[in-house]
Design a protein around this motif. Structure first.
Motif, PDB file in Angstrom:
ATOM      1  N   TYR A 122      57.228  67.929  46.241  1.00 53.21           N
ATOM      2  CA  TYR A 122      57.908  68.763  45.234  1.00 53.21           C
ATOM      3  C   TYR A 122      59.163  69.412  45.836  1.00 53.21           C
ATOM      4  O   TYR A 122      60.164  69.582  45.147  1.00 53.21           O
ATOM      5  CB  TYR A 122      56.970  69.831  44.664  1.00 53.21           C
ATOM      6  N   SER A 123      59.112  69.755  47.129  1.00 51.42           N
ATOM      7  CA  SER A 123      60.315  70.330  47.770  1.00 51.42           C
ATOM      8  C   SER A 123      61.421  69.273  47.826  1.00 51.42           C
ATOM      9  O   SER A 123      62.603  69.583  47.621  1.00 51.42           O
ATOM     10  CB  SER A 123      59.987  70.808  49.190  1.00 51.42           C
ATOM     11  N   ILE A 124      61.028  68.020  48.098  1.00 51.40           N
ATOM     12  CA  ILE A 124      62.012  66.923  48.113  1.00 51.40           C
ATOM     13  C   ILE A 124      62.593  66.770  46.700  1.00 51.40           C
ATOM     14  O   ILE A 124      63.815  66.702  46.514  1.00 51.40           O
ATOM     15  CB  ILE A 124      61.353  65.587  48.552  1.00 51.40           C
ATOM     16  N   ALA A 125      61.710  66.754  45.692  1.00 53.20           N
ATOM     17  CA  ALA A 125      62.150  66.547  44.305  1.00 53.20           C
ATOM     18  C   ALA A 125      63.090  67.662  43.859  1.00 53.20           C
ATOM     19  O   ALA A 125      64.109  67.404  43.203  1.00 53.20           O
ATOM     20  CB  ALA A 125      60.935  66.464  43.379  1.00 53.20           C
ATOM     21  N   GLU A 166      55.672  81.257  46.794  1.00 53.75           N
ATOM     22  CA  GLU A 166      56.689  82.192  47.294  1.00 53.75           C
ATOM     23  C   GLU A 166      57.757  81.507  48.142  1.00 53.75           C
ATOM     24  O   GLU A 166      58.876  81.991  48.253  1.00 53.75           O
ATOM     25  CB  GLU A 166      56.026  83.318  48.093  1.00 53.75           C
ATOM     26  N   GLY A 167      57.391  80.375  48.747  1.00 49.62           N
ATOM     27  CA  GLY A 167      58.358  79.655  49.590  1.00 49.62           C
ATOM     28  C   GLY A 167      59.432  78.928  48.793  1.00 49.62           C
ATOM     29  O   GLY A 167      60.378  78.386  49.370  1.00 49.62           O
ATOM     30  N   ILE A 168      59.287  78.873  47.486  1.00 47.56           N
ATOM     31  CA  ILE A 168      60.301  78.191  46.664  1.00 47.56           C
ATOM     32  C   ILE A 168      61.461  79.171  46.432  1.00 47.56           C
ATOM     33  O   ILE A 168      61.227  80.289  45.960  1.00 47.56           O
ATOM     34  CB  ILE A 168      59.725  77.768  45.292  1.00 47.56           C
ATOM     35  N   PRO A 169      62.697  78.780  46.754  1.00 41.37           N
ATOM     36  CA  PRO A 169      63.820  79.687  46.503  1.00 41.37           C
ATOM     37  C   PRO A 169      63.844  80.118  45.033  1.00 41.37           C
ATOM     38  O   PRO A 169      63.524  79.321  44.147  1.00 41.37           O
ATOM     39  CB  PRO A 169      65.056  78.831  46.841  1.00 41.37           C
ATOM     40  N   ASP A 170      64.226  81.385  44.790  1.00 47.85           N
ATOM     41  CA  ASP A 170      64.180  81.946  43.431  1.00 47.85           C
ATOM     42  C   ASP A 170      64.873  81.060  42.389  1.00 47.85           C
ATOM     43  O   ASP A 170      64.340  80.820  41.306  1.00 47.85           O
ATOM     44  CB  ASP A 170      64.859  83.328  43.412  1.00 47.85           C
ATOM     45  N   ALA A 171      66.070  80.590  42.752  1.00 44.83           N
ATOM     46  CA  ALA A 171      66.839  79.803  41.778  1.00 44.83           C
ATOM     47  C   ALA A 171      66.063  78.533  41.388  1.00 44.83           C
ATOM     48  O   ALA A 171      66.061  78.126  40.223  1.00 44.83           O
ATOM     49  CB  ALA A 171      68.195  79.431  42.366  1.00 44.83           C
ATOM     50  N   ARG A 175      64.371  77.434  37.755  1.00 45.62           N
ATOM     51  CA  ARG A 175      64.870  76.209  37.113  1.00 45.62           C
ATOM     52  C   ARG A 175      63.788  75.121  36.963  1.00 45.62           C
ATOM     53  O   ARG A 175      63.769  74.402  35.962  1.00 45.62           O
ATOM     54  CB  ARG A 175      66.019  75.669  37.967  1.00 45.62           C
ATOM     55  N   PHE A 176      62.881  75.031  37.930  1.00 47.28           N
ATOM     56  CA  PHE A 176      61.983  73.865  37.952  1.00 47.28           C
ATOM     57  C   PHE A 176      60.507  74.175  37.706  1.00 47.28           C
ATOM     58  O   PHE A 176      59.678  73.269  37.764  1.00 47.28           O
ATOM     59  CB  PHE A 176      62.089  73.147  39.304  1.00 47.28           C
ATOM     60  N   THR A 177      60.164  75.450  37.510  1.00 48.54           N
ATOM     61  CA  THR A 177      58.744  75.762  37.318  1.00 48.54           C
ATOM     62  C   THR A 177      58.563  76.728  36.149  1.00 48.54           C
ATOM     63  O   THR A 177      59.506  77.361  35.696  1.00 48.54           O
ATOM     64  CB  THR A 177      58.126  76.419  38.579  1.00 48.54           C
ATOM     65  N   ARG A 178      57.303  76.835  35.706  1.00 46.33           N
ATOM     66  CA  ARG A 178      56.991  77.860  34.694  1.00 46.33           C
ATOM     67  C   ARG A 178      55.621  78.432  35.048  1.00 46.33           C
ATOM     68  O   ARG A 178      54.875  77.820  35.834  1.00 46.33           O
ATOM     69  CB  ARG A 178      56.998  77.252  33.292  1.00 46.33           C
ATOM     70  N   LEU A 179      55.302  79.580  34.446  1.00 50.35           N
ATOM     71  CA  LEU A 179      54.009  80.216  34.722  1.00 50.35           C
ATOM     72  C   LEU A 179      52.984  79.786  33.684  1.00 50.35           C
ATOM     73  O   LEU A 179      53.277  79.759  32.489  1.00 50.35           O
ATOM     74  CB  LEU A 179      54.161  81.729  34.647  1.00 50.35           C
ATOM     75  N   ARG A 180      51.784  79.421  34.161  1.00 49.23           N
ATOM     76  CA  ARG A 180      50.687  79.111  33.219  1.00 49.23           C
ATOM     77  C   ARG A 180      49.388  79.590  33.843  1.00 49.23           C
ATOM     78  O   ARG A 180      49.066  79.191  34.974  1.00 49.23           O
ATOM     79  CB  ARG A 180      50.620  77.589  32.977  1.00 49.23           C
ATOM     80  N   ASP A 181      48.662  80.435  33.154  1.00 43.79           N
ATOM     81  CA  ASP A 181      47.395  80.980  33.667  1.00 43.79           C
ATOM     82  C   ASP A 181      47.551  81.505  35.095  1.00 43.79           C
ATOM     83  O   ASP A 181      46.767  81.147  35.986  1.00 43.79           O
ATOM     84  CB  ASP A 181      46.291  79.905  33.641  1.00 43.79           C
ATOM     85  N   SER A 182      48.562  82.297  35.318  1.00 39.22           N
ATOM     86  CA  SER A 182      48.842  82.896  36.644  1.00 39.22           C
ATOM     87  C   SER A 182      49.109  81.871  37.725  1.00 39.22           C
ATOM     88  O   SER A 182      48.915  82.150  38.913  1.00 39.22           O
ATOM     89  CB  SER A 182      47.687  83.790  37.103  1.00 39.22           C
ATOM     90  N   LYS A 183      49.483  80.668  37.322  1.00 40.75           N
ATOM     91  CA  LYS A 183      49.859  79.666  38.325  1.00 40.75           C
ATOM     92  C   LYS A 183      51.298  79.214  38.093  1.00 40.75           C
ATOM     93  O   LYS A 183      51.783  79.243  36.954  1.00 40.75           O
ATOM     94  CB  LYS A 183      48.924  78.466  38.252  1.00 40.75           C
ATOM     95  N   VAL A 184      51.926  78.783  39.172  1.00 39.29           N
ATOM     96  CA  VAL A 184      53.297  78.286  39.079  1.00 39.29           C
ATOM     97  C   VAL A 184      53.209  76.764  38.911  1.00 39.29           C
ATOM     98  O   VAL A 184      52.684  76.068  39.783  1.00 39.29           O
ATOM     99  CB  VAL A 184      54.082  78.659  40.354  1.00 39.29           C
ATOM    100  N   VAL A 185      53.696  76.270  37.773  1.00 38.08           N
ATOM    101  CA  VAL A 185      53.515  74.855  37.425  1.00 38.08           C
ATOM    102  C   VAL A 185      54.858  74.118  37.538  1.00 38.08           C
ATOM    103  O   VAL A 185      55.879  74.586  37.035  1.00 38.08           O
ATOM    104  CB  VAL A 185      52.979  74.730  35.979  1.00 38.08           C
TER     105      VAL A 185
END
Ligand SMILES: C[S@@+](CC[C@H](N)C(=O)[O-])C[C@H]1O[C@@H](n2cnc3c(N)ncnc32)[C@H](O)[C@@H]1O
Length: 272
Positions: A122-125, A166-171, A175-185
Protein backbone atom coordinates in the motif's frame (compact mmCIF):
# COMPACT_ATOMS: atom_id res chain seq x y z
CA UNK A 1 2.46 -19.23 31.82
CA UNK A 2 2.86 -21.18 28.59
CA UNK A 3 6.48 -22.01 29.42
CA UNK A 4 5.44 -23.90 32.53
CA UNK A 5 2.48 -25.56 30.89
CA UNK A 6 4.20 -27.43 28.05
CA UNK A 7 7.70 -28.85 28.12
CA UNK A 8 9.68 -28.47 24.89
CA UNK A 9 12.31 -31.23 24.71
CA UNK A 10 15.48 -30.73 22.63
CA UNK A 11 14.43 -33.48 20.31
CA UNK A 12 11.07 -31.85 19.53
CA UNK A 13 12.64 -28.41 19.11
CA UNK A 14 15.05 -29.92 16.55
CA UNK A 15 12.15 -31.54 14.66
CA UNK A 16 10.17 -28.30 14.58
CA UNK A 17 13.24 -26.27 13.52
CA UNK A 18 13.93 -28.71 10.68
CA UNK A 19 10.32 -28.54 9.51
CA UNK A 20 10.41 -24.71 9.44
CA UNK A 21 13.74 -24.77 7.60
CA UNK A 22 12.55 -27.33 5.02
CA UNK A 23 9.18 -25.67 4.46
CA UNK A 24 9.92 -21.95 4.71
CA UNK A 25 13.72 -21.57 4.71
CA UNK A 26 13.49 -19.86 8.11
CA UNK A 27 16.38 -20.61 10.46
CA UNK A 28 15.29 -21.18 14.05
CA UNK A 29 18.38 -20.98 16.18
CA UNK A 30 18.47 -21.97 19.85
CA UNK A 31 17.90 -18.26 20.65
CA UNK A 32 14.41 -18.56 19.12
CA UNK A 33 13.41 -21.33 21.51
CA UNK A 34 11.37 -19.14 23.87
CA UNK A 35 9.71 -17.44 20.87
CA UNK A 36 8.67 -20.83 19.43
CA UNK A 37 7.54 -22.01 22.80
CA UNK A 38 5.29 -18.99 23.26
CA UNK A 39 3.86 -18.95 19.73
CA UNK A 40 3.18 -22.69 19.56
CA UNK A 41 1.92 -22.94 23.13
CA UNK A 42 -1.21 -21.22 21.81
CA UNK A 43 -1.63 -23.89 19.11
CA UNK A 44 -1.22 -26.69 21.67
CA UNK A 45 -3.90 -25.15 23.85
CA UNK A 46 -6.26 -24.61 20.90
CA UNK A 47 -5.82 -28.24 19.86
CA UNK A 48 -6.08 -29.61 23.43
CA UNK A 49 -2.67 -31.31 23.23
CA UNK A 50 -0.63 -32.24 26.31
CA UNK A 51 2.88 -31.58 25.02
CA UNK A 52 5.10 -30.75 22.05
CA UNK A 53 5.74 -34.43 21.25
CA UNK A 54 2.04 -34.82 20.49
CA UNK A 55 2.19 -31.68 18.37
CA UNK A 56 5.17 -33.05 16.38
CA UNK A 57 3.29 -36.31 15.79
CA UNK A 58 0.25 -34.37 14.59
CA UNK A 59 2.41 -32.46 12.09
CA UNK A 60 4.02 -35.70 10.87
CA UNK A 61 0.62 -37.31 10.20
CA UNK A 62 -1.16 -34.15 8.96
CA UNK A 63 -2.11 -35.33 5.46
CA UNK A 64 -4.13 -32.28 4.45
CA UNK A 65 -1.34 -29.94 5.66
CA UNK A 66 -3.94 -27.97 7.65
CA UNK A 67 -1.88 -27.87 10.81
CA UNK A 68 1.32 -27.30 8.83
CA UNK A 69 -0.26 -24.06 7.59
CA UNK A 70 -1.20 -23.01 11.15
CA UNK A 71 2.28 -23.97 12.32
CA UNK A 72 4.00 -21.88 9.64
CA UNK A 73 1.64 -18.94 10.27
CA UNK A 74 2.52 -19.15 13.97
CA UNK A 75 6.29 -19.03 13.49
CA UNK A 76 6.61 -16.26 10.90
CA UNK A 77 7.70 -12.81 12.08
CA UNK A 78 5.38 -10.29 10.44
CA UNK A 79 6.64 -7.00 11.83
CA UNK A 80 6.02 -4.22 9.30
CA UNK A 81 4.69 -0.65 9.05
CA UNK A 82 3.57 1.95 6.51
CA UNK A 83 6.48 3.74 4.84
CA UNK A 84 8.99 1.65 6.77
CA UNK A 85 12.49 2.66 5.60
CA UNK A 86 11.02 5.77 4.02
CA UNK A 87 14.10 6.44 1.85
CA UNK A 88 13.00 3.58 -0.44
CA UNK A 89 9.71 5.34 -1.24
CA UNK A 90 11.54 8.59 -1.70
CA UNK A 91 13.87 6.86 -4.19
CA UNK A 92 10.87 5.35 -5.96
CA UNK A 93 9.30 8.77 -6.55
CA UNK A 94 12.53 10.73 -7.18
CA UNK A 95 14.47 8.28 -9.36
CA UNK A 96 12.54 5.20 -10.50
CA UNK A 97 9.23 6.83 -11.53
CA UNK A 98 10.81 9.68 -13.58
CA UNK A 99 13.10 7.17 -15.33
CA UNK A 100 10.12 4.96 -16.12
CA UNK A 101 8.10 7.92 -17.47
CA UNK A 102 10.96 9.02 -19.69
CA UNK A 103 11.23 5.53 -21.24
CA UNK A 104 9.06 4.10 -23.97
CA UNK A 105 7.41 1.23 -22.12
CA UNK A 106 3.93 1.62 -20.66
CA UNK A 107 4.02 -1.48 -18.47
CA UNK A 108 5.25 -1.35 -14.87
CA UNK A 109 5.33 -4.51 -12.76
CA UNK A 110 6.25 -4.44 -9.08
CA UNK A 111 6.53 -7.37 -6.68
CA UNK A 112 6.35 -6.97 -2.91
CA UNK A 113 7.78 -10.34 -1.85
CA UNK A 114 7.15 -11.09 1.82
CA UNK A 115 4.57 -8.30 2.06
CA UNK A 116 3.23 -9.28 5.50
CA UNK A 117 -0.07 -7.50 6.33
CA UNK A 118 0.12 -5.20 3.30
CA UNK A 119 1.61 -1.96 4.61
CA UNK A 120 4.52 -2.27 2.16
CA UNK A 121 2.48 -2.71 -1.07
CA UNK A 122 0.00 0.00 0.00
CA UNK A 123 2.94 2.37 0.65
CA UNK A 124 4.22 1.58 -2.86
CA UNK A 125 0.73 2.13 -4.32
CA UNK A 126 0.32 5.49 -2.54
CA UNK A 127 3.72 6.65 -3.77
CA UNK A 128 2.74 5.79 -7.35
CA UNK A 129 -0.78 7.23 -7.14
CA UNK A 130 0.63 10.50 -5.73
CA UNK A 131 3.05 10.74 -8.68
CA UNK A 132 2.56 12.56 -11.99
CA UNK A 133 -0.90 12.08 -13.59
CA UNK A 134 0.73 10.47 -16.63
CA UNK A 135 1.93 7.61 -14.44
CA UNK A 136 -1.52 6.34 -13.51
CA UNK A 137 -2.47 6.24 -17.18
CA UNK A 138 0.10 3.47 -17.64
CA UNK A 139 -0.39 -0.27 -17.15
CA UNK A 140 0.70 -0.71 -13.51
CA UNK A 141 0.36 -3.79 -11.31
CA UNK A 142 1.70 -4.63 -7.88
CA UNK A 143 1.90 -8.27 -6.85
CA UNK A 144 1.97 -8.74 -3.06
CA UNK A 145 2.88 -12.21 -1.76
CA UNK A 146 3.56 -13.88 1.56
CA UNK A 147 3.87 -17.38 2.96
CA UNK A 148 1.58 -16.63 5.89
CA UNK A 149 -2.08 -17.03 4.88
CA UNK A 150 -3.33 -14.87 7.79
CA UNK A 151 -1.31 -11.81 6.80
CA UNK A 152 -2.29 -12.14 3.14
CA UNK A 153 -5.98 -12.11 4.14
CA UNK A 154 -5.41 -8.98 6.25
CA UNK A 155 -3.59 -7.25 3.42
CA UNK A 156 -6.40 -8.03 1.00
CA UNK A 157 -8.90 -6.60 3.51
CA UNK A 158 -6.93 -3.32 3.55
CA UNK A 159 -8.31 -2.07 6.88
CA UNK A 160 -5.92 -0.96 9.64
CA UNK A 161 -6.14 0.12 13.27
CA UNK A 162 -5.71 3.89 13.72
CA UNK A 163 -2.30 3.51 15.40
CA UNK A 164 -0.99 1.39 12.53
CA UNK A 165 -2.05 4.04 10.02
CA UNK A 166 -0.13 6.77 11.84
CA UNK A 167 2.87 6.14 9.59
CA UNK A 168 0.91 7.29 6.54
CA UNK A 169 1.66 10.95 5.76
CA UNK A 170 -1.40 13.14 6.46
CA UNK A 171 -1.86 14.21 2.85
CA UNK A 172 -1.89 10.55 1.70
CA UNK A 173 -4.24 9.49 4.48
CA UNK A 174 -6.72 12.17 3.43
CA UNK A 175 -6.41 11.34 -0.24
CA UNK A 176 -6.23 7.53 -0.28
CA UNK A 177 -8.08 6.27 2.80
CA UNK A 178 -11.36 6.63 4.66
CA UNK A 179 -12.56 5.72 8.15
CA UNK A 180 -14.87 2.74 8.66
CA UNK A 181 -15.71 1.22 12.05
CA UNK A 182 -12.70 2.97 13.63
CA UNK A 183 -10.39 1.52 11.01
CA UNK A 184 -8.43 3.23 8.26
CA UNK A 185 -9.49 1.63 4.96
CA UNK A 186 -7.46 1.80 1.74
CA UNK A 187 -9.41 3.27 -1.19
CA UNK A 188 -10.26 1.58 -4.51
CA UNK A 189 -7.56 3.40 -6.44
CA UNK A 190 -4.93 1.62 -4.31
CA UNK A 191 -6.74 -1.72 -4.10
CA UNK A 192 -7.09 -1.88 -7.90
CA UNK A 193 -3.31 -1.76 -8.24
CA UNK A 194 -2.52 -4.63 -5.86
CA UNK A 195 -3.14 -8.38 -6.02
CA UNK A 196 -2.49 -10.32 -2.82
CA UNK A 197 -1.41 -13.95 -3.32
CA UNK A 198 -0.21 -16.66 -0.95
CA UNK A 199 3.24 -17.77 -2.13
CA UNK A 200 6.19 -19.57 -0.58
CA UNK A 201 9.43 -18.01 -1.87
CA UNK A 202 11.05 -21.43 -1.66
CA UNK A 203 8.47 -23.08 -3.92
CA UNK A 204 7.58 -22.67 -7.59
CA UNK A 205 6.64 -19.17 -8.81
CA UNK A 206 3.69 -19.15 -11.20
CA UNK A 207 4.37 -15.64 -12.54
CA UNK A 208 6.45 -15.22 -15.66
CA UNK A 209 7.62 -11.62 -15.17
CA UNK A 210 9.60 -9.72 -16.08
CA UNK A 211 9.35 -7.41 -13.08
CA UNK A 212 10.68 -3.86 -13.06
CA UNK A 213 11.03 -3.64 -9.29
CA UNK A 214 11.14 -6.27 -6.54
CA UNK A 215 10.79 -5.19 -2.93
CA UNK A 216 12.08 -7.99 -0.71
CA UNK A 217 12.73 -6.28 2.59
CA UNK A 218 13.35 -7.84 5.97
CA UNK A 219 12.62 -11.33 4.68
CA UNK A 220 15.98 -12.93 3.87
CA UNK A 221 17.42 -12.06 7.31
CA UNK A 222 15.57 -15.20 8.46
CA UNK A 223 17.19 -17.38 5.76
CA UNK A 224 20.63 -19.01 5.65
CA UNK A 225 23.18 -17.99 2.99
CA UNK A 226 22.52 -20.87 0.51
CA UNK A 227 18.78 -20.07 0.59
CA UNK A 228 19.53 -16.35 0.11
CA UNK A 229 21.83 -17.18 -2.82
CA UNK A 230 19.16 -19.24 -4.60
CA UNK A 231 16.50 -16.61 -3.95
CA UNK A 232 18.51 -13.63 -5.25
CA UNK A 233 19.50 -15.64 -8.30
CA UNK A 234 15.83 -16.31 -9.01
CA UNK A 235 15.02 -12.62 -8.51
CA UNK A 236 17.72 -11.73 -11.05
CA UNK A 237 16.13 -14.19 -13.52
CA UNK A 238 12.70 -12.61 -13.06
CA UNK A 239 13.78 -8.94 -13.16
CA UNK A 240 14.31 -7.15 -16.45
CA UNK A 241 17.89 -6.00 -17.13
CA UNK A 242 18.42 -2.79 -15.10
CA UNK A 243 15.45 -3.78 -12.90
CA UNK A 244 15.52 -2.72 -9.25
CA UNK A 245 15.82 -4.87 -6.16
CA UNK A 246 15.03 -3.17 -2.85
CA UNK A 247 16.32 -4.97 0.27
CA UNK A 248 15.85 -4.38 4.00
CA UNK A 249 18.12 -2.25 6.18
CA UNK A 250 20.22 -5.16 7.48
CA UNK A 251 20.30 -7.17 4.26
CA UNK A 252 23.27 -7.28 1.94
CA UNK A 253 24.02 -8.99 -1.36
CA UNK A 254 27.78 -8.78 -0.88
CA UNK A 255 29.23 -12.27 -1.33
CA UNK A 256 25.71 -13.63 -1.90
CA UNK A 257 24.84 -12.67 -5.48
CA UNK A 258 26.98 -10.94 -8.10
CA UNK A 259 24.23 -10.19 -10.58
CA UNK A 260 23.34 -6.82 -8.98
CA UNK A 261 25.08 -3.47 -8.46
CA UNK A 262 24.52 -1.48 -5.30
CA UNK A 263 23.16 1.93 -6.38
CA UNK A 264 21.72 3.36 -3.15
CA UNK A 265 21.05 2.52 0.47
CA UNK A 266 20.08 -1.20 0.18
CA UNK A 267 18.94 -0.47 -3.39
CA UNK A 268 20.31 -2.75 -6.12
CA UNK A 269 20.11 -2.83 -9.88
CA UNK A 270 20.22 -5.99 -11.99
CA UNK A 271 23.22 -6.06 -14.28
CA UNK A 272 22.51 -6.24 -17.99
C1 LIG B 1 9.39 -9.04 8.88
S1 LIG B 1 8.18 -9.29 7.62
C2 LIG B 1 8.66 -8.04 6.45
C3 LIG B 1 7.47 -7.32 5.87
C4 LIG B 1 7.82 -6.18 4.89
N1 LIG B 1 8.52 -6.68 3.75
C5 LIG B 1 8.60 -5.10 5.58
O1 LIG B 1 9.80 -4.98 5.37
O2 LIG B 1 8.01 -4.36 6.37
C6 LIG B 1 8.78 -10.79 6.84
C7 LIG B 1 7.68 -11.52 6.05
O3 LIG B 1 8.30 -12.55 5.26
C8 LIG B 1 7.43 -13.65 5.22
N2 LIG B 1 8.16 -14.88 4.86
C9 LIG B 1 9.05 -15.57 5.61
N3 LIG B 1 9.46 -16.67 4.97
C10 LIG B 1 8.83 -16.66 3.76
C11 LIG B 1 8.83 -17.56 2.65
N4 LIG B 1 9.56 -18.68 2.64
N5 LIG B 1 8.05 -17.24 1.59
C12 LIG B 1 7.29 -16.12 1.58
N6 LIG B 1 7.24 -15.24 2.62
C13 LIG B 1 8.00 -15.52 3.69
C14 LIG B 1 6.82 -13.70 6.61
O4 LIG B 1 5.60 -14.40 6.64
C15 LIG B 1 6.68 -12.22 6.96
O5 LIG B 1 5.38 -11.74 6.72
Amino acid sequence: MVQEQFALEDNDFRKLSKLVMDTAGIVLSERKRAFIHGRLGRRLRALGLADFSQYCRLLETDDGDDELRNFINAVTTNHTSFFREAHHFDFLSRVIIPEFLSGNTTRLRIWSAGCSTGEEPYSIAMTLAAGPTALMERDIKILATDLDTNVIARGAEGAYELERAEGIPDAYRKRFTRLRDSKVVMNDELCRLITFVHLNLLGPWPMSGPFDIIFCRNVVIYFDKPTQRRLFDRYADLLRPDGWLIAGHSENLLGVCERFDLVGRTIYRRRR
